[in-house]
Write a protein that holds these residues in place. Structure first.
Motif, PDB file in Angstrom:
ATOM      1  N   LEU A  29     -14.337  55.887  58.061  1.00 18.14           N
ATOM      2  CA  LEU A  29     -14.216  56.930  58.043  1.00 18.14           C
ATOM      3  C   LEU A  29     -14.824  57.551  59.496  1.00 18.14           C
ATOM      4  CD1 LEU A  29     -13.536  60.017  57.178  1.00 18.14           C
ATOM      5  CD2 LEU A  29     -15.832  60.117  55.853  1.00 18.14           C
ATOM      6  N   VAL A  30     -15.918  57.230  60.134  1.00 17.86           N
ATOM      7  CA  VAL A  30     -16.550  57.510  61.219  1.00 17.86           C
ATOM      8  C   VAL A  30     -15.225  57.237  62.621  1.00 17.86           C
ATOM      9  CG1 VAL A  30     -18.416  57.213  62.841  1.00 17.86           C
ATOM     10  CG2 VAL A  30     -18.859  57.623  60.457  1.00 17.86           C
ATOM     11  N   ARG A  31     -14.904  56.036  62.376  1.00 16.63           N
ATOM     12  CA  ARG A  31     -13.893  55.307  63.431  1.00 16.63           C
ATOM     13  C   ARG A  31     -12.634  56.450  63.281  1.00 16.63           C
ATOM     14  NH1 ARG A  31     -13.281  49.694  61.174  1.00 16.63           N
ATOM     15  NH2 ARG A  31     -12.006  49.444  63.167  1.00 16.63           N
ATOM     16  N   ALA A  32     -12.255  56.687  61.995  1.00 17.33           N
ATOM     17  CA  ALA A  32     -10.966  57.527  61.759  1.00 17.33           C
ATOM     18  C   ALA A  32     -11.288  58.742  62.378  1.00 17.33           C
ATOM     19  CB  ALA A  32     -10.646  57.373  60.470  1.00 17.33           C
ATOM     20  N   ALA A  33     -12.447  59.371  62.148  1.00 12.38           N
ATOM     21  CA  ALA A  33     -12.731  60.561  62.952  1.00 12.38           C
ATOM     22  C   ALA A  33     -12.812  60.907  64.375  1.00 12.38           C
ATOM     23  CB  ALA A  33     -14.060  61.227  62.319  1.00 12.38           C
ATOM     24  N   GLY A  34     -12.589  59.542  64.971  1.00 12.94           N
ATOM     25  CA  GLY A  34     -12.713  59.573  66.470  1.00 12.94           C
ATOM     26  C   GLY A  34     -14.023  59.558  67.044  1.00 12.94           C
ATOM     27  N   ILE A  35     -15.206  59.526  66.193  1.00  8.55           N
ATOM     28  CA  ILE A  35     -16.600  59.694  66.791  1.00  8.55           C
ATOM     29  C   ILE A  35     -16.900  58.440  67.602  1.00  8.55           C
ATOM     30  CG2 ILE A  35     -19.083  59.712  66.156  1.00  8.55           C
ATOM     31  CD1 ILE A  35     -18.101  61.306  63.634  1.00  8.55           C
ATOM     32  N   LYS A  36     -17.394  58.580  68.837  1.00  6.05           N
ATOM     33  CA  LYS A  36     -17.723  57.713  69.751  1.00  6.05           C
ATOM     34  C   LYS A  36     -19.089  58.086  70.617  1.00  6.05           C
ATOM     35  CE  LYS A  36     -12.880  56.344  70.400  1.00  6.05           C
ATOM     36  NZ  LYS A  36     -11.932  55.912  71.731  1.00  6.05           N
ATOM     37  N   ARG A  37     -19.617  57.238  71.037  1.00  5.23           N
ATOM     38  CA  ARG A  37     -20.920  57.443  71.899  1.00  5.23           C
ATOM     39  C   ARG A  37     -20.751  58.607  72.726  1.00  5.23           C
ATOM     40  NH1 ARG A  37     -24.926  54.602  70.086  1.00  5.23           N
ATOM     41  NH2 ARG A  37     -24.398  52.486  69.298  1.00  5.23           N
ATOM     42  N   ASP A  38     -19.380  58.418  73.393  1.00  7.28           N
ATOM     43  CA  ASP A  38     -19.348  59.522  74.574  1.00  7.28           C
ATOM     44  C   ASP A  38     -18.145  60.692  73.987  1.00  7.28           C
ATOM     45  OD1 ASP A  38     -17.065  57.959  74.034  1.00  7.28           O
ATOM     46  OD2 ASP A  38     -16.656  57.683  76.519  1.00  7.28           O
ATOM     47  N   HIS A  39     -18.024  60.889  72.744  1.00  5.70           N
ATOM     48  CA  HIS A  39     -17.166  61.729  72.424  1.00  5.70           C
ATOM     49  C   HIS A  39     -17.578  62.425  70.921  1.00  5.70           C
ATOM     50  CE1 HIS A  39     -13.722  64.511  71.576  1.00  5.70           C
ATOM     51  NE2 HIS A  39     -13.402  63.700  70.767  1.00  5.70           N
ATOM     52  N   MET A  40     -18.108  63.361  70.570  1.00  3.01           N
ATOM     53  CA  MET A  40     -18.527  63.941  69.369  1.00  3.01           C
ATOM     54  C   MET A  40     -17.791  65.186  69.102  1.00  3.01           C
ATOM     55  SD  MET A  40     -20.614  62.694  67.224  1.00  3.01           S
ATOM     56  CE  MET A  40     -21.783  61.589  68.136  1.00  3.01           C
ATOM     57  N   PRO A  41     -16.828  64.988  68.306  1.00  2.00           N
ATOM     58  CA  PRO A  41     -15.849  66.206  67.939  1.00  2.00           C
ATOM     59  C   PRO A  41     -16.394  66.971  66.888  1.00  2.00           C
ATOM     60  CG  PRO A  41     -15.196  64.114  66.682  1.00  2.00           C
ATOM     61  CD  PRO A  41     -16.293  63.650  67.723  1.00  2.00           C
ATOM     62  N   SER A  42     -16.069  68.175  66.888  1.00  2.00           N
ATOM     63  CA  SER A  42     -16.311  69.253  65.836  1.00  2.00           C
ATOM     64  C   SER A  42     -15.382  69.007  64.522  1.00  2.00           C
ATOM     65  CB  SER A  42     -16.164  70.371  66.438  1.00  2.00           C
ATOM     66  OG  SER A  42     -14.850  70.857  66.411  1.00  2.00           O
ATOM     67  N   ILE A  43     -16.200  68.911  63.597  1.00  2.00           N
ATOM     68  CA  ILE A  43     -15.295  68.587  62.061  1.00  2.00           C
ATOM     69  C   ILE A  43     -15.631  69.465  61.233  1.00  2.00           C
ATOM     70  CG2 ILE A  43     -15.340  66.644  60.553  1.00  2.00           C
ATOM     71  CD1 ILE A  43     -16.535  64.753  62.597  1.00  2.00           C
ATOM     72  N   VAL A  44     -14.384  69.445  60.464  1.00  2.00           N
ATOM     73  CA  VAL A  44     -14.467  70.430  59.285  1.00  2.00           C
ATOM     74  C   VAL A  44     -13.921  69.376  57.999  1.00  2.00           C
ATOM     75  CG1 VAL A  44     -13.127  72.103  57.916  1.00  2.00           C
ATOM     76  CG2 VAL A  44     -13.922  72.591  60.190  1.00  2.00           C
ATOM     77  N   ASP A  45     -14.868  69.321  57.278  1.00  2.00           N
ATOM     78  CA  ASP A  45     -14.637  68.639  55.896  1.00  2.00           C
ATOM     79  C   ASP A  45     -13.990  69.878  54.953  1.00  2.00           C
ATOM     80  OD1 ASP A  45     -14.460  67.506  53.508  1.00  2.00           O
ATOM     81  OD2 ASP A  45     -16.402  66.345  53.523  1.00  2.00           O
ATOM     82  N   ALA A  46     -12.670  69.761  54.700  1.00  2.00           N
ATOM     83  CA  ALA A  46     -11.792  71.113  54.257  1.00  2.00           C
ATOM     84  C   ALA A  46     -12.144  70.894  52.706  1.00  2.00           C
ATOM     85  CB  ALA A  46     -10.262  70.838  54.664  1.00  2.00           C
ATOM     86  N   THR A  47     -12.506  69.668  52.168  1.00  2.00           N
ATOM     87  CA  THR A  47     -12.688  69.406  50.777  1.00  2.00           C
ATOM     88  C   THR A  47     -14.017  68.831  50.435  1.00  2.00           C
ATOM     89  OG1 THR A  47     -11.377  67.423  51.169  1.00  2.00           O
ATOM     90  CG2 THR A  47     -10.250  69.338  50.032  1.00  2.00           C
ATOM     91  N   ALA A  48     -15.198  69.733  50.660  1.00  2.00           N
ATOM     92  CA  ALA A  48     -16.412  69.004  50.569  1.00  2.00           C
ATOM     93  C   ALA A  48     -16.819  67.994  49.406  1.00  2.00           C
ATOM     94  CB  ALA A  48     -17.601  70.208  50.631  1.00  2.00           C
TER      95      ALA A  48
END
Length: 204
Positions: A29-48
């Motif tokens: 899931l972390v990989r799918a979300a595009g989280i990397k050491r040099d890129h930390m996106p803002s994320i919404v979990d739409a179905t918590a």
């Protein structure tokens, strides 16, 4: 009737173990979300839901907004986050990156415009451990079926700046006939379908 409610605990069990072992970075899931050491996106979990995915993403360093439309589940999450924040400074730091919102993601997403949207609708019944089946049965009894999952996905695709990640059973038929996911990451029982939404530079 606490016995009829799913248990939400971010400091114990498998969730706490993974956090203590710092095992979130390699999670699909972390990989799918595009989280990397040099890129930390803002994320919404739409179905918590039970909040585990959001906690995982926050543990990886992301700022995560959790949207939950069930009043009962929202209250359970609020209590669990408060307990986790008091458990240790490390957990408090993770909880500090989590913002819990009560509402319907279909109406909130257009205002939030996050980089990444996670969509995890109630899944079709599947075989799994008794514990997971019990928790999901309890959650399902509270929130019911997500009849508007496809609508939520379309709104997410129209509002996410970078990508939408759909968490779906590994062998289930696609939720949407179109568009097709750009790629996917497979877990043991679920797959994370990635729909890249990033606009081309010349498109406003």
């Amino acid at each position: 009737m606490a016995s009829d409610q799913p248990r939400i605990d971010f400091s114990g069990g498998a969730v706490g173990y993974r956090f203590r072992r710092s095992g979130e970075r390699g999670h699909p899931l972390v990989r799918a979300a595009g989280i990397k050491r040099d890129h930390m996106p803002s994320i919404v979990d739409a179905t918590a839901g039970l909040g585990r995915d959001a906690f995982l993403l926050a543990s990886a360093g992301a700022m995560v907004t959790l949207i939950e439309r069930s009043t009962e589940v929202h209250a359970l999450l609020k209590d669990a986050l408060a307990r986790a924040a008091m458990e240790s400074p490390e957990l408090a730091e993770v909880v500090g990156r989590m913002t819990l919102v009560h509402g319907d993601a279909r109406y909130l997403l257009p205002e939030l415009k996050p980089d990444v949207v996670i969509v995890d609708p109630m899944h079709p019944p599947r075989r799994n451990t008794a514990l997971v089946k019990k928790e999901m049965r309890q959650l399902s009894s509270i929130v019911g079926a997500d009849e508007d999952a496809a609508e939520l996905m379309r709104i997410a695709l129209a509002t996410a700046r970078e990508r939408v990640v759909l968490k779906w059973p590994l062998r289930a038929a696609p939720l949407l006939e179109a568009p097709k996911p750009s790629h996917q990451y497979a877990g043991k029982t679920v797959r994370y379908e990635v729909f890249v939404t990033a606009l081309k530079p010349h498109v406003k």
